[in-house]
Design a protein around this motif. Structure first.
Motif, short mmCIF file in Angstrom:
data_model
loop_
_atom_site.label_atom_id
_atom_site.label_comp_id
_atom_site.label_asym_id
_atom_site.label_seq_id
_atom_site.Cartn_x
_atom_site.Cartn_y
_atom_site.Cartn_z
N THR A 57 42.04 44.22 51.30
CA THR A 57 42.80 44.61 50.11
C THR A 57 44.27 44.47 50.45
O THR A 57 44.75 45.02 51.45
CB THR A 57 42.48 46.06 49.71
OG1 THR A 57 41.07 46.16 49.47
CG2 THR A 57 43.24 46.47 48.47
N ARG B 53 40.05 38.75 43.85
CA ARG B 53 39.89 39.58 42.66
C ARG B 53 41.09 40.51 42.57
O ARG B 53 41.51 41.09 43.57
CB ARG B 53 38.61 40.42 42.76
CG ARG B 53 37.34 39.61 42.80
CD ARG B 53 36.13 40.52 42.82
NE ARG B 53 35.97 41.13 44.13
CZ ARG B 53 34.87 41.04 44.86
NH1 ARG B 53 33.83 40.40 44.41
NH2 ARG B 53 34.80 41.61 46.04
N GLN C 237 42.74 43.98 41.32
CA GLN C 237 42.39 45.36 40.96
C GLN C 237 43.69 46.13 40.84
O GLN C 237 44.23 46.62 41.82
CB GLN C 237 41.50 45.98 42.03
CG GLN C 237 40.17 45.29 42.17
CD GLN C 237 39.29 45.95 43.22
OE1 GLN C 237 39.64 46.96 43.81
NE2 GLN C 237 38.13 45.36 43.45
#
Length: 166
Positions: free
Chosen positions: A124, A146, A148
């Motif tokens: 992350t 992705r 987020q």
């Protein structure tokens, strides 16, 4: 071990519970580096944070980099295993960033993950941390990204070492 820009890098595993080494790396990170690493302001690490970051066991693997004769750590990289997937994180002290230490730590951690049978790494990254994004892209040929919120989650498929070299 050597990197392209820094000679004399030594990498060793962190001893379980070695909060002093974790705290030493954190203390050498400026506010911007801390914000990029923790995706927000992080003026200090709590005792619980230190214990978690210094945990080494069957699912937590941590590598520490040292440069030359400097007894203070230059960087740290963590892998937390969850089955065939591992979550990674790393940081390099401010004055040594951009010299290949993070790349060397990441490649060594990926090699350890591959040897342990881990097929995918997850990281992350705060949206604006381009050096970390660049490093992750160099670790693999297969990368899924992705979003987020303001963070990007990278899923890396591990490939054979000959396909990715520092």
């Amino acid at each position: 071990m050597r990197s392209r820009y820094v000679r004399g890098i030594t990498i060793r595993p962190l001893r379980n519970g070695d909060v002093g080494t974790v705290a030493a790396v954190f203390s050498r990170l400026g506010g911007a580096s801390r914000a990029r690493r923790f995706c927000g302001a992080k003026p200090r690490l709590s005792d619980a944070d230190l214990a978690l970051l210094a945990r080494v066991d069957a699912t937590h693997h941590v590598l520490v980099a040292y440069v030359g004769d400097d007894p203070s750590p230059a960087g740290i990289a963590r892998l937390v295993r969850d089955g065939a997937t591992g979550e990674i994180a790393f940081e390099v002290v401010d004055h040594l960033q951009g010299r290949g230490i993070g790349s060397l730590l990441a490649y060594e951690l990926a090699a350890d993950a591959r040897a342990a049978g881990i097929a995918r790494l997850v990281a992350t990254v705060c949206g604006d941390n381009e050096p970390a994004v660049s490093l992750l892209r160099r670790l693999t040929r297969s990368l899924e990204v992705r979003w987020q919120g303001g963070e990007r989650e990278f899923v890396l498929s591990l490939v054979e070492p000959s396909a990715t070299t520092p």
